[in-house]
Scaffold this motif. Structure first.
Motif, short mmCIF file in Angstrom:
data_model
loop_
_atom_site.label_atom_id
_atom_site.label_comp_id
_atom_site.label_asym_id
_atom_site.label_seq_id
_atom_site.Cartn_x
_atom_site.Cartn_y
_atom_site.Cartn_z
N THR A 1 28.42 7.72 -0.77
CA THR A 1 28.97 9.13 -0.24
C THR A 1 27.95 10.32 -0.65
O THR A 1 27.92 11.23 0.14
N GLN A 2 27.89 10.41 -1.93
CA GLN A 2 27.05 11.54 -2.49
C GLN A 2 25.69 11.42 -1.91
O GLN A 2 25.19 12.55 -1.60
N TYR A 3 25.01 10.23 -1.64
CA TYR A 3 23.82 10.32 -0.97
C TYR A 3 23.91 10.80 0.58
O TYR A 3 23.03 11.70 0.96
N LEU A 4 24.80 10.59 1.33
CA LEU A 4 25.13 10.88 2.76
C LEU A 4 25.31 12.57 2.75
O LEU A 4 24.81 13.18 3.52
N LYS A 5 25.82 13.19 1.78
CA LYS A 5 26.16 14.29 1.48
C LYS A 5 24.98 14.94 1.13
O LYS A 5 24.66 16.42 1.66
N THR A 6 24.20 14.77 0.15
CA THR A 6 22.92 15.33 0.04
C THR A 6 21.71 15.26 1.04
O THR A 6 20.79 16.02 0.62
N ARG A 7 21.79 14.16 1.61
CA ARG A 7 20.80 14.04 2.50
C ARG A 7 20.46 14.86 3.66
O ARG A 7 19.27 15.41 3.77
N ALA A 8 21.39 15.21 4.18
CA ALA A 8 21.29 16.16 5.47
C ALA A 8 20.97 17.58 4.86
O ALA A 8 19.78 18.12 5.54
N PRO A 9 21.40 18.18 4.02
CA PRO A 9 20.77 19.76 3.51
C PRO A 9 19.37 19.32 3.05
O PRO A 9 18.53 20.28 3.48
N LEU A 10 18.85 18.26 2.31
CA LEU A 10 17.41 18.46 1.88
C LEU A 10 16.56 18.17 3.19
O LEU A 10 15.40 18.55 3.20
N SER A 11 17.14 17.25 4.05
CA SER A 11 16.23 16.92 5.30
C SER A 11 16.17 18.22 6.02
O SER A 11 15.00 18.38 6.64
N ARG A 12 17.06 18.97 6.19
CA ARG A 12 16.84 20.16 6.94
C ARG A 12 15.84 21.28 6.19
O ARG A 12 15.62 22.15 6.80
N SER A 13 15.76 21.14 4.90
CA SER A 13 14.90 21.97 4.25
C SER A 13 13.44 21.68 4.05
O SER A 13 12.52 22.29 3.64
N LEU A 14 13.18 20.50 4.65
CA LEU A 14 11.76 19.91 4.58
C LEU A 14 10.77 20.69 5.41
O LEU A 14 9.61 20.79 5.33
N TRP A 15 11.18 21.71 6.48
CA TRP A 15 10.40 22.53 7.11
C TRP A 15 9.78 23.43 6.50
O TRP A 15 8.60 24.12 6.67
N ILE A 16 10.50 23.99 5.20
CA ILE A 16 9.70 24.95 4.46
C ILE A 16 8.48 24.18 3.78
O ILE A 16 7.16 24.91 3.62
N ILE A 17 8.57 23.09 3.26
CA ILE A 17 7.41 22.39 2.58
C ILE A 17 6.36 22.29 3.87
O ILE A 17 5.27 22.53 3.59
N GLU A 18 6.75 21.86 5.09
CA GLU A 18 5.83 21.60 6.01
C GLU A 18 5.06 23.04 6.40
O GLU A 18 3.89 23.00 6.71
N THR A 19 5.93 23.93 6.40
CA THR A 19 5.22 25.34 6.71
C THR A 19 4.25 25.76 5.57
O THR A 19 3.17 26.10 5.88
N ILE A 20 4.47 25.56 4.34
CA ILE A 20 3.70 25.93 3.09
C ILE A 20 2.41 25.26 3.52
O ILE A 20 1.14 25.47 3.19
N THR A 21 2.37 23.64 3.81
CA THR A 21 1.46 22.75 3.97
C THR A 21 0.50 23.25 5.02
O THR A 21 -0.83 23.15 5.02
N THR A 22 1.18 23.69 5.91
CA THR A 22 0.20 23.84 7.26
C THR A 22 -0.51 25.55 7.05
O THR A 22 -1.47 25.64 7.00
#
Length: 87
Positions: A1-22
């Motif tokens: 359950t802890q994995y499922l709770k932390t997965r969504a917020p971290l997946s939503r924040s990947l756009w920041i790394i994508e933006t920096i990469t671009t």
């Protein structure tokens, strides 16, 4: 359950790394272009009296490109790691 709770917020924040990469290589190229423009302006006003100054200015300008590419590569590695770790 802890994995499922932390997965969504971290997946939503990947756009920041994508933006920096671009954006990082693009900002590096912008720095290179501005540095070369400054070098050509110095050439136009003073002439070619010291080739060492010209190569130093262009070297500094190209450093911006190298830094942008290095940041982008760093972010790509972490983006891929986070994407595979939480998918």
């Amino acid at each position: 359950t802890q994995y499922l709770k932390t997965r969504a917020p971290l997946s939503r924040s990947l756009w920041i790394i994508e933006t920096i990469t671009t954006a990082a290589p693009l900002l590096g190229l912008l720095g290179t272009i501005l540095g070369i423009i400054d070098t050509f302006k110095a050439l136009a006003s003073a002439g070619v009296s010291d080739p060492g100054q010209i190569s130093g200015g262009i070297g500094t300008a190209l450093f911006a490109t190298g830094l942008g590419i290095a940041i982008a590569l760093f972010c790509v590695v972490f983006h891929n790691f986070f994407r595979t770790a939480w998918s």
